[in-house]
Design a protein around this motif. Structure first.
Motif, PDB file in Angstrom:
ATOM      1  N   SER A  89      26.233 -46.279   7.837  1.00 55.75           N
ATOM      2  CA  SER A  89      25.418 -44.971   7.911  1.00 55.75           C
ATOM      3  C   SER A  89      23.800 -45.344   7.397  1.00 55.75           C
ATOM      4  CB  SER A  89      26.111 -44.076   6.927  1.00 55.75           C
ATOM      5  OG  SER A  89      25.345 -42.904   6.843  1.00 55.75           O
ATOM      6  N   LEU A  90      23.758 -46.130   6.717  1.00 56.11           N
ATOM      7  CA  LEU A  90      22.275 -46.638   6.303  1.00 56.11           C
ATOM      8  C   LEU A  90      21.531 -47.216   7.392  1.00 56.11           C
ATOM      9  CD1 LEU A  90      20.223 -46.406   3.692  1.00 56.11           C
ATOM     10  CD2 LEU A  90      21.085 -48.376   2.892  1.00 56.11           C
ATOM     11  N   ALA A  91      22.185 -47.936   7.942  1.00 57.15           N
ATOM     12  CA  ALA A  91      21.573 -48.798   9.161  1.00 57.15           C
ATOM     13  C   ALA A  91      21.165 -47.611  10.068  1.00 57.15           C
ATOM     14  CB  ALA A  91      22.649 -49.588   9.635  1.00 57.15           C
ATOM     15  N   GLN A  93      20.153 -44.588   9.229  1.00 53.32           N
ATOM     16  CA  GLN A  93      19.014 -43.861   8.911  1.00 53.32           C
ATOM     17  C   GLN A  93      17.882 -44.589   9.169  1.00 53.32           C
ATOM     18  OE1 GLN A  93      20.486 -42.730   4.719  1.00 53.32           O
ATOM     19  NE2 GLN A  93      22.510 -42.668   5.583  1.00 53.32           N
ATOM     20  N   VAL A  94      17.936 -45.727   8.712  1.00 49.86           N
ATOM     21  CA  VAL A  94      16.699 -46.640   8.826  1.00 49.86           C
ATOM     22  C   VAL A  94      16.224 -46.782  10.366  1.00 49.86           C
ATOM     23  CG1 VAL A  94      15.798 -49.266   8.614  1.00 49.86           C
ATOM     24  CG2 VAL A  94      17.394 -48.121   6.780  1.00 49.86           C
ATOM     25  N   ALA A  95      17.145 -46.916  11.460  1.00 54.66           N
ATOM     26  CA  ALA A  95      16.771 -46.922  12.691  1.00 54.66           C
ATOM     27  C   ALA A  95      16.227 -45.618  13.205  1.00 54.66           C
ATOM     28  CB  ALA A  95      18.180 -47.026  13.518  1.00 54.66           C
ATOM     29  N   CYS A  96      16.739 -44.695  12.692  1.00 57.64           N
ATOM     30  CA  CYS A  96      16.003 -43.352  12.796  1.00 57.64           C
ATOM     31  C   CYS A  96      14.667 -42.954  12.262  1.00 57.64           C
ATOM     32  CB  CYS A  96      17.025 -42.079  12.630  1.00 57.64           C
ATOM     33  SG  CYS A  96      17.992 -41.673  13.990  1.00 57.64           S
ATOM     34  N   ALA A  97      14.727 -43.497  11.087  1.00 54.43           N
ATOM     35  CA  ALA A  97      13.148 -43.278  10.300  1.00 54.43           C
ATOM     36  C   ALA A  97      12.038 -43.975  10.883  1.00 54.43           C
ATOM     37  CB  ALA A  97      13.608 -43.854   8.832  1.00 54.43           C
ATOM     38  N   GLU A  98      12.361 -45.076  11.267  1.00 52.23           N
ATOM     39  CA  GLU A  98      11.236 -45.968  11.964  1.00 52.23           C
ATOM     40  C   GLU A  98      10.792 -45.093  13.296  1.00 52.23           C
ATOM     41  OE1 GLU A  98      11.777 -49.918  12.752  1.00 52.23           O
ATOM     42  OE2 GLU A  98      12.111 -50.422  10.829  1.00 52.23           O
ATOM     43  N   LYS A  99      11.580 -44.192  13.837  1.00 49.70           N
ATOM     44  CA  LYS A  99      10.947 -43.407  15.148  1.00 49.70           C
ATOM     45  C   LYS A  99      10.920 -41.850  14.832  1.00 49.70           C
ATOM     46  CE  LYS A  99      15.536 -44.064  17.250  1.00 49.70           C
ATOM     47  NZ  LYS A  99      16.094 -44.583  18.496  1.00 49.70           N
ATOM     48  N   SER A 100      11.002 -41.534  13.626  1.00 44.36           N
ATOM     49  CA  SER A 100      10.925 -40.064  13.343  1.00 44.36           C
ATOM     50  C   SER A 100       9.674 -39.636  12.762  1.00 44.36           C
ATOM     51  CB  SER A 100      12.163 -39.722  12.356  1.00 44.36           C
ATOM     52  OG  SER A 100      12.145 -38.476  11.827  1.00 44.36           O
ATOM     53  N   ASP A 101       9.086 -38.635  13.394  1.00 40.06           N
ATOM     54  CA  ASP A 101       7.943 -38.130  13.088  1.00 40.06           C
ATOM     55  C   ASP A 101       8.249 -37.053  11.780  1.00 40.06           C
ATOM     56  OD1 ASP A 101       6.308 -39.174  14.900  1.00 40.06           O
ATOM     57  OD2 ASP A 101       6.356 -37.401  16.197  1.00 40.06           O
ATOM     58  N   ALA A 102       9.323 -36.691  11.863  1.00 33.42           N
ATOM     59  CA  ALA A 102       9.967 -35.666  10.807  1.00 33.42           C
ATOM     60  C   ALA A 102       9.971 -36.455   9.314  1.00 33.42           C
ATOM     61  CB  ALA A 102      11.003 -34.987  10.818  1.00 33.42           C
ATOM     62  N   TRP A 103      10.580 -37.825   9.407  1.00 35.71           N
ATOM     63  CA  TRP A 103      10.646 -38.454   8.118  1.00 35.71           C
ATOM     64  C   TRP A 103       9.424 -38.999   7.787  1.00 35.71           C
ATOM     65  CZ3 TRP A 103       9.308 -43.242   6.300  1.00 35.71           C
ATOM     66  CH2 TRP A 103      10.188 -43.766   5.409  1.00 35.71           C
ATOM     67  N   ARG A 104       8.277 -39.391   8.706  1.00 34.17           N
ATOM     68  CA  ARG A 104       7.087 -39.727   8.422  1.00 34.17           C
ATOM     69  C   ARG A 104       6.162 -38.729   7.736  1.00 34.17           C
ATOM     70  NH1 ARG A 104       5.709 -44.794  10.230  1.00 34.17           N
ATOM     71  NH2 ARG A 104       7.271 -45.731  11.459  1.00 34.17           N
ATOM     72  N   GLU A 105       6.399 -37.518   8.081  1.00 32.90           N
ATOM     73  CA  GLU A 105       5.812 -36.584   7.626  1.00 32.90           C
ATOM     74  C   GLU A 105       6.055 -36.282   6.062  1.00 32.90           C
ATOM     75  OE1 GLU A 105       5.925 -33.133  10.091  1.00 32.90           O
ATOM     76  OE2 GLU A 105       4.715 -33.986  11.831  1.00 32.90           O
ATOM     77  N   LEU A 106       7.387 -36.383   5.958  1.00 39.36           N
ATOM     78  CA  LEU A 106       7.971 -36.392   4.562  1.00 39.36           C
ATOM     79  C   LEU A 106       7.433 -37.377   3.503  1.00 39.36           C
ATOM     80  CD1 LEU A 106      11.324 -34.699   5.564  1.00 39.36           C
ATOM     81  CD2 LEU A 106       9.478 -33.453   4.409  1.00 39.36           C
ATOM     82  N   LEU A 145      25.547 -53.689  13.078  1.00 38.21           N
ATOM     83  CA  LEU A 145      24.553 -52.479  12.741  1.00 38.21           C
ATOM     84  C   LEU A 145      23.648 -52.078  13.606  1.00 38.21           C
ATOM     85  CD1 LEU A 145      24.290 -53.955   9.025  1.00 38.21           C
ATOM     86  CD2 LEU A 145      25.865 -52.311   9.691  1.00 38.21           C
ATOM     87  N   ALA A 146      23.396 -50.966  13.528  1.00 37.14           N
ATOM     88  CA  ALA A 146      22.537 -50.285  14.339  1.00 37.14           C
ATOM     89  C   ALA A 146      20.937 -50.422  13.828  1.00 37.14           C
ATOM     90  CB  ALA A 146      22.773 -48.615  14.690  1.00 37.14           C
ATOM     91  N   LEU A 147      20.575 -51.631  13.388  1.00 33.73           N
ATOM     92  CA  LEU A 147      19.333 -51.727  12.729  1.00 33.73           C
ATOM     93  C   LEU A 147      18.293 -52.224  13.910  1.00 33.73           C
ATOM     94  CD1 LEU A 147      19.809 -53.687   9.611  1.00 33.73           C
ATOM     95  CD2 LEU A 147      18.628 -51.637   9.601  1.00 33.73           C
ATOM     96  N   PRO A 148      17.001 -51.709  13.943  1.00 33.61           N
ATOM     97  CA  PRO A 148      15.963 -52.269  14.868  1.00 33.61           C
ATOM     98  C   PRO A 148      15.728 -53.804  14.436  1.00 33.61           C
ATOM     99  CG  PRO A 148      15.466 -50.258  13.908  1.00 33.61           C
ATOM    100  CD  PRO A 148      16.721 -50.603  13.296  1.00 33.61           C
TER     101      PRO A 148
END
Length: 330
Positions: A89-91, A93-106, A145-148
């Motif tokens: 699950s954490l992998a 999350q990291v994969a999505c965080a790297e391309k998420s504008d919402a995550w970066r704004e927060l 794992l789904a890590l970039p």
């Protein structure tokens, strides 16, 4: 392996106390959900975020953001299947965080080059877990794992957290003694050597202990004289037991290569769960290291610096927090 709300907060409290002493800063909100960027592959609409910390890297002009999954479990609830599920699950999350504008704004900052890594923090809140936590990782296939590509995911289990918590406690104990053995935070930083192929580019800004340092056998804290003299102190927190002279000789040689042995530097080595014979073993290592240089090394400056290194085993402490008290003050 379900956590109730108060038990889950135990890991949050432990992580906050721990990482603040290693100069990590928190960024953005805690305990929130944010939109998944790959819902078809990840089979979820949102991802959780417990907390994000950040620190500046010493060897590149980069800021590392540590996206954390904080787990708080009793002795009997740490199981391979649940640990594997948390890592997978954490992998994502990291994969999505790297391309998420919402995550970066927060959680992100403007005008910095960012790298995001994941940290699974498995805190044993009853302090009774004695098994080999690494066995819980055997079923995890890093390639699956789904890590970039290039992304990192770290796992701190109960043993690692216990070690780091003892380092934190020892630093605070030394700073609180009268007279203090350590100055205030502004005069302290974690030491990152000038490497042959990787220069320390941000020696003033990068004061924090990186995840790579925290998961290595050696954590080096450097402190300067508040009065402005050129003297400095070096405290080496060494996680291995020190049962042989060879390992201490290797440690001494590492300090020499990092240019930490000189007239203006006081060096102190501290170990936890040390061998009962670690103190005489270290003294023998000092002698053998000097003798191994050349036949006349005993009268050199380096011999003086090596002999001046102090060694002290640390006393164990076990931090515990009450979920009842946390619940009372909600």
């Amino acid at each position: 392996m379900a956590e109730n709300e108060n038990t889950a907060k135990l890991a949050e409290v432990a992580a906050t106390e721990l990482f603040s002493e290693f100069f990590w800063d928190r960024s953005g909100p805690i305990n929130h959900d944010w939109p998944c960027e790959d819902q078809e592959r990840h089979s979820v609409k949102t991802h959780p975020c417990d907390v994000v910390y950040f620190y500046d890297e010493p060897y590149s002009p980069v800021r590392t953001y540590v996206h954390c999954d904080l787990k708080s479990y009793a002795k009997g609830t740490i199981r391979p299947a649940s640990v594997k599920a948390a890592i997978e699950s954490l992998a994502k999350q990291v994969a999505c965080a790297e391309k998420s504008d919402a995550w970066r704004e927060l959680h992100g900052h403007d005008h910095v080059t960012a790298e995001i890594c994941g940290l699974l923090f498995v805190y044993n809140h009853d302090g009774e877990y004695e098994s080999d936590f690494q066995k819980n990782l055997l079923s995890v296939d890093p390639e699956a794992l789904a890590l970039p590509r290039g992304s990192k995911l770290f796992v701190l289990g109960p043993k690692e957290i216990f070690w780091l918590d003892n380092v934190r406690d020892e630093i605070q104990r030394m700073r609180g003694k009268r007279p203090a053995e350590l100055p205030s935070h502004e005069y302290c930083s974690f030491f990152h050597p000038q490497l042959i192929r990787r220069a320390n580019l941000q020696s003033k800004r990068a004061k924090a202990a990186t995840l790579e340092m925290l998961t290595s056998p050696m954590i080096i804290l450097e402190h300067r004289d508040p009065r402005g003299s050129s003297r400095r102190g070096i405290i080496v927190f060494y996680s291995r037991p020190g049962d042989t002279a060879d390992e201490f000789m290797y440690l001494i040689d590492t300090l020499r290569k990092h240019e930490l042995l000189d007239d203006d530097t006081n060096v102190l080595i501290k170990t936890l769960s040390a061998s009962p014979i670690s103190s005489p073993t270290f003294q023998r290592a000092q002698q053998q290291y000097i003798e191994g240089l050349n036949k006349d090394a005993m009268n050199t400056d380096l011999a003086e610096y090596v002999n001046a290194i102090k060694y002290e085993p640390m006393n164990k402490v076990k931090s515990t927090y009450s979920s009842i008290d946390l619940g009372t003050w909600q």
